[in-house]
Design a protein around this motif. Sequence first.
Motif, PDB file in Angstrom:
ATOM      1  N   GLN A 130      43.207  -2.670 -14.513  1.00  0.00           N
ATOM      2  CA  GLN A 130      43.453  -1.617 -13.509  1.00  0.00           C
ATOM      3  C   GLN A 130      44.338  -2.005 -12.554  1.00  0.00           C
ATOM      4  OE1 GLN A 130      40.792  -3.322 -14.023  1.00  0.00           O
ATOM      5  NE2 GLN A 130      39.979  -4.098 -11.985  1.00  0.00           N
ATOM      6  N   GLU A 131      44.998  -3.343 -12.641  1.00  0.00           N
ATOM      7  CA  GLU A 131      45.916  -3.933 -11.558  1.00  0.00           C
ATOM      8  C   GLU A 131      47.093  -4.178 -12.237  1.00  0.00           C
ATOM      9  OE1 GLU A 131      42.706  -6.636  -9.274  1.00  0.00           O
ATOM     10  OE2 GLU A 131      44.307  -7.666 -10.252  1.00  0.00           O
TER      11      GLU A 131
ATOM     12  N   ASN B 167      46.924 -10.510 -17.176  1.00  0.00           N
ATOM     13  CA  ASN B 167      46.172 -10.340 -15.690  1.00  0.00           C
ATOM     14  C   ASN B 167      44.867 -11.039 -15.804  1.00  0.00           C
ATOM     15  OD1 ASN B 167      46.188  -9.913 -13.056  1.00  0.00           O
ATOM     16  ND2 ASN B 167      45.205  -7.796 -13.139  1.00  0.00           N
ATOM     17  N   TYR B 168      44.788 -12.222 -16.294  1.00  0.00           N
ATOM     18  CA  TYR B 168      43.526 -12.852 -16.770  1.00  0.00           C
ATOM     19  C   TYR B 168      43.378 -14.023 -15.970  1.00  0.00           C
ATOM     20  CZ  TYR B 168      39.806 -15.509 -19.098  1.00  0.00           C
ATOM     21  OH  TYR B 168      38.746 -16.222 -19.220  1.00  0.00           O
ATOM     22  N   GLY B 169      42.121 -14.432 -15.578  1.00  0.00           N
ATOM     23  CA  GLY B 169      41.667 -15.666 -14.950  1.00  0.00           C
ATOM     24  C   GLY B 169      40.356 -15.743 -15.142  1.00  0.00           C
ATOM     25  N   SER B 170      39.797 -17.016 -15.732  1.00  0.00           N
ATOM     26  CA  SER B 170      38.486 -17.323 -15.770  1.00  0.00           C
ATOM     27  C   SER B 170      37.532 -16.978 -14.674  1.00  0.00           C
ATOM     28  CB  SER B 170      38.426 -18.546 -16.605  1.00  0.00           C
ATOM     29  OG  SER B 170      37.143 -18.672 -17.191  1.00  0.00           O
ATOM     30  N   ARG B 171      38.028 -17.654 -13.357  1.00  0.00           N
ATOM     31  CA  ARG B 171      37.238 -17.330 -12.317  1.00  0.00           C
ATOM     32  C   ARG B 171      37.100 -15.841 -11.836  1.00  0.00           C
ATOM     33  NH1 ARG B 171      39.319 -22.274  -8.445  1.00  0.00           N
ATOM     34  NH2 ARG B 171      38.347 -23.784  -9.595  1.00  0.00           N
ATOM     35  N   THR B 172      38.152 -14.990 -12.075  1.00  0.00           N
ATOM     36  CA  THR B 172      37.996 -13.685 -11.921  1.00  0.00           C
ATOM     37  C   THR B 172      37.100 -12.957 -12.931  1.00  0.00           C
ATOM     38  OG1 THR B 172      40.266 -13.162 -13.015  1.00  0.00           O
ATOM     39  CG2 THR B 172      40.056 -13.505 -10.506  1.00  0.00           C
TER      40      THR B 172
END
Length: 241
Positions: A103-104, A133-138
């Motif tokens: 969505q971003e 637009n990936y990050g493991s923490r998010t």
Amino acid sequence: MTASNIPEHVAIIMDGNGRWAQQRKLPRIEGHRRGAEAVKRALKAAQTYGVKNLTLYAFSVENWKRPQDEVDALMNLLERFLKDQLSELIKRKVRLRVIGRYQELPEKIQTLLHESEAATQDFSEYTLGLAINYGSRTEVLDAVKSIAKAAQAGTLDIESLDYHTLQQHLYTRNMPDPDLVIRTSGESRLSNFLLLQSAYAEIYLSKVLWPDFNEAEFKLALDVYASRERRYGKTTAQLKA
């Protein structure tokens, strides 16, 4: 290397595009263009050697911090890649899976990603995962929010929560965990990429910058993987028992 020790899932942190361009006194975007060509080679190599799942770290949540002109150029390259490669994915019968915060992303990119996923959703033998637009923490934060909403709605018993349940709320649900994580350019960080999923993955660090990563380098990584013994906390004797 035999069929029995080929990783089912290879994940790659594609690093070194900027340095590749800098070494040749070229604009950074030229490094990204050459990196897109390396993506095509990696996909072909994965199929050649029987790797069923290939996931590529294409754009992280941190990459938005880069200069705006570089971000815009990366989005344009992604748009062109999706338009150019959809027919190739269909020809090769490769399913596209996108992991990250859809969505971003720019609307036209979202549309292309949805169309590409829909056009390839019936393919089951090979999967190309694109972490955008990936990050493991998010990812973990989004999973926790999803679980909390399910618990609040009464569709999930929080007391019965286990890792399998958590997996179903991750972006990678229904995808196997990576067996092998490759990072190019000689760096030795996971950079917020598939941290939970890679808990038992083998790590291979290549000194080659991503635009120069080719089939021979892919094969070398697979050979190193095949030479390792994966114990999952057990002793060698237990594995042989």
